[in-house]
Write a protein that holds these residues in place. Sequence first.
Motif, PDB file in Angstrom:
ATOM      1  N   ASP A  30      35.350   5.472 -81.298  1.00 32.53           N
ATOM      2  CA  ASP A  30      35.550   5.237 -79.874  1.00 32.53           C
ATOM      3  C   ASP A  30      36.927   5.739 -79.422  1.00 32.53           C
ATOM      4  N   GLU A  31      37.249   6.992 -79.822  1.00 28.89           N
ATOM      5  CA  GLU A  31      38.514   7.615 -79.466  1.00 28.89           C
ATOM      6  C   GLU A  31      38.242   8.944 -78.777  1.00 28.89           C
ATOM      7  N   ARG A  32      39.204   9.354 -77.944  1.00 25.38           N
ATOM      8  CA  ARG A  32      39.092  10.627 -77.231  1.00 25.38           C
ATOM      9  C   ARG A  32      40.479  11.262 -77.202  1.00 25.38           C
ATOM     10  N   PHE A  33      40.535  12.554 -77.509  1.00 31.15           N
ATOM     11  CA  PHE A  33      41.791  13.288 -77.509  1.00 31.15           C
ATOM     12  C   PHE A  33      41.647  14.517 -76.623  1.00 31.15           C
ATOM     13  N   ARG A  34      42.724  14.885 -75.944  1.00 34.33           N
ATOM     14  CA  ARG A  34      42.752  16.120 -75.158  1.00 34.33           C
ATOM     15  C   ARG A  34      43.755  17.053 -75.830  1.00 34.33           C
ATOM     16  N   LEU A  35      43.277  18.215 -76.252  1.00 31.27           N
ATOM     17  CA  LEU A  35      44.128  19.259 -76.799  1.00 31.27           C
ATOM     18  C   LEU A  35      44.381  20.267 -75.694  1.00 31.27           C
ATOM     19  N   ARG A  36      45.635  20.709 -75.571  1.00 35.22           N
ATOM     20  CA  ARG A  36      45.986  21.703 -74.555  1.00 35.22           C
ATOM     21  C   ARG A  36      46.792  22.816 -75.205  1.00 35.22           C
ATOM     22  N   LEU A  37      46.381  24.028 -74.940  1.00 34.87           N
ATOM     23  CA  LEU A  37      47.146  25.194 -75.368  1.00 34.87           C
ATOM     24  C   LEU A  37      47.742  25.802 -74.109  1.00 34.87           C
ATOM     25  N   SER A  38      49.066  25.821 -74.053  1.00 35.88           N
ATOM     26  CA  SER A  38      49.775  26.335 -72.896  1.00 35.88           C
ATOM     27  C   SER A  38      51.182  26.729 -73.328  1.00 35.88           C
ATOM     28  N   THR A  43      49.343  21.090 -77.844  1.00 35.80           N
ATOM     29  CA  THR A  43      49.708  19.673 -77.809  1.00 35.80           C
ATOM     30  C   THR A  43      48.433  18.855 -77.684  1.00 35.80           C
ATOM     31  N   TYR A  44      48.537  17.569 -77.994  1.00 33.07           N
ATOM     32  CA  TYR A  44      47.374  16.693 -77.845  1.00 33.07           C
ATOM     33  C   TYR A  44      47.827  15.310 -77.434  1.00 33.07           C
ATOM     34  N   SER A  45      46.882  14.579 -76.830  1.00 32.56           N
ATOM     35  CA  SER A  45      47.170  13.233 -76.366  1.00 32.56           C
ATOM     36  C   SER A  45      45.894  12.411 -76.384  1.00 32.56           C
ATOM     37  N   SER A  46      46.043  11.119 -76.649  1.00 36.30           N
ATOM     38  CA  SER A  46      44.904  10.210 -76.581  1.00 36.30           C
ATOM     39  C   SER A  46      44.901   9.432 -75.264  1.00 36.30           C
ATOM     40  N   ALA A  47      45.871   9.699 -74.406  1.00 36.15           N
ATOM     41  CA  ALA A  47      45.940   9.036 -73.104  1.00 36.15           C
ATOM     42  C   ALA A  47      44.824   9.552 -72.203  1.00 36.15           C
ATOM     43  N   ALA A  48      44.433   8.727 -71.250  1.00 27.98           N
ATOM     44  CA  ALA A  48      43.400   9.139 -70.293  1.00 27.98           C
ATOM     45  C   ALA A  48      43.878  10.367 -69.526  1.00 27.98           C
ATOM     46  N   GLN A  49      42.977  11.322 -69.326  1.00 22.26           N
ATOM     47  CA  GLN A  49      43.312  12.582 -68.678  1.00 22.26           C
ATOM     48  C   GLN A  49      42.531  12.738 -67.380  1.00 22.26           C
ATOM     49  N   SER A  50      43.117  13.422 -66.439  1.00 25.25           N
ATOM     50  CA  SER A  50      42.397  13.709 -65.195  1.00 25.25           C
ATOM     51  C   SER A  50      41.743  15.081 -65.306  1.00 25.25           C
ATOM     52  N   GLY A  51      40.644  15.244 -64.641  1.00 23.72           N
ATOM     53  CA  GLY A  51      39.947  16.524 -64.658  1.00 23.72           C
ATOM     54  C   GLY A  51      39.148  16.723 -65.931  1.00 23.72           C
ATOM     55  N   ASP A  52      38.329  17.767 -65.918  1.00 27.09           N
ATOM     56  CA  ASP A  52      37.490  18.094 -67.064  1.00 27.09           C
ATOM     57  C   ASP A  52      38.178  19.123 -67.945  1.00 27.09           C
ATOM     58  N   ALA A  53      37.907  19.050 -69.238  1.00 24.01           N
ATOM     59  CA  ALA A  53      38.409  20.042 -70.184  1.00 24.01           C
ATOM     60  C   ALA A  53      37.494  21.260 -70.135  1.00 24.01           C
ATOM     61  N   ASP A  54      38.002  22.387 -70.624  1.00 23.07           N
ATOM     62  CA  ASP A  54      37.200  23.607 -70.689  1.00 23.07           C
ATOM     63  C   ASP A  54      36.046  23.451 -71.670  1.00 23.07           C
TER      64      ASP A  54
END
Length: 108
Positions: A30-38, A43-54
């Motif tokens: 029951d975990e969710r991570f957002r990975l971002r390449l920029s 980088t990655y975060s388990s915090a709630a994110q706004s918007g949809d990922a690619d």
Amino acid sequence: MLFDAIAIQINGPKAWDEKLSIDVVLTDADERFRLRLSNGALTYSSAAQSGDADLTLTTTKAALPALAQPTAESLAQAGVEVSGDADVLARLAAVLDPGDPDFAIVTP
């Protein structure tokens, strides 16, 4: 963690103009991570994110190591559900540089 191991393989200059995001959903934990390449860094975060990922990858903790080689084939074999823009995997794989396995950690 696995995401750190992937992040250190990013070739910064090669990835400088890439911009992508990937959500990794672990159903059994029951975990969710957002990975971002920029800006040449992953980088990655388990915090709630706004918007949809690619791209969203839905899997279990046991299948998580399949992300180390992010190809559609390896993820399908591991039972990872892929939804969204599958080209994101190819774009991520294109900027990975595995490094030199013969790197001398300790020299005499």
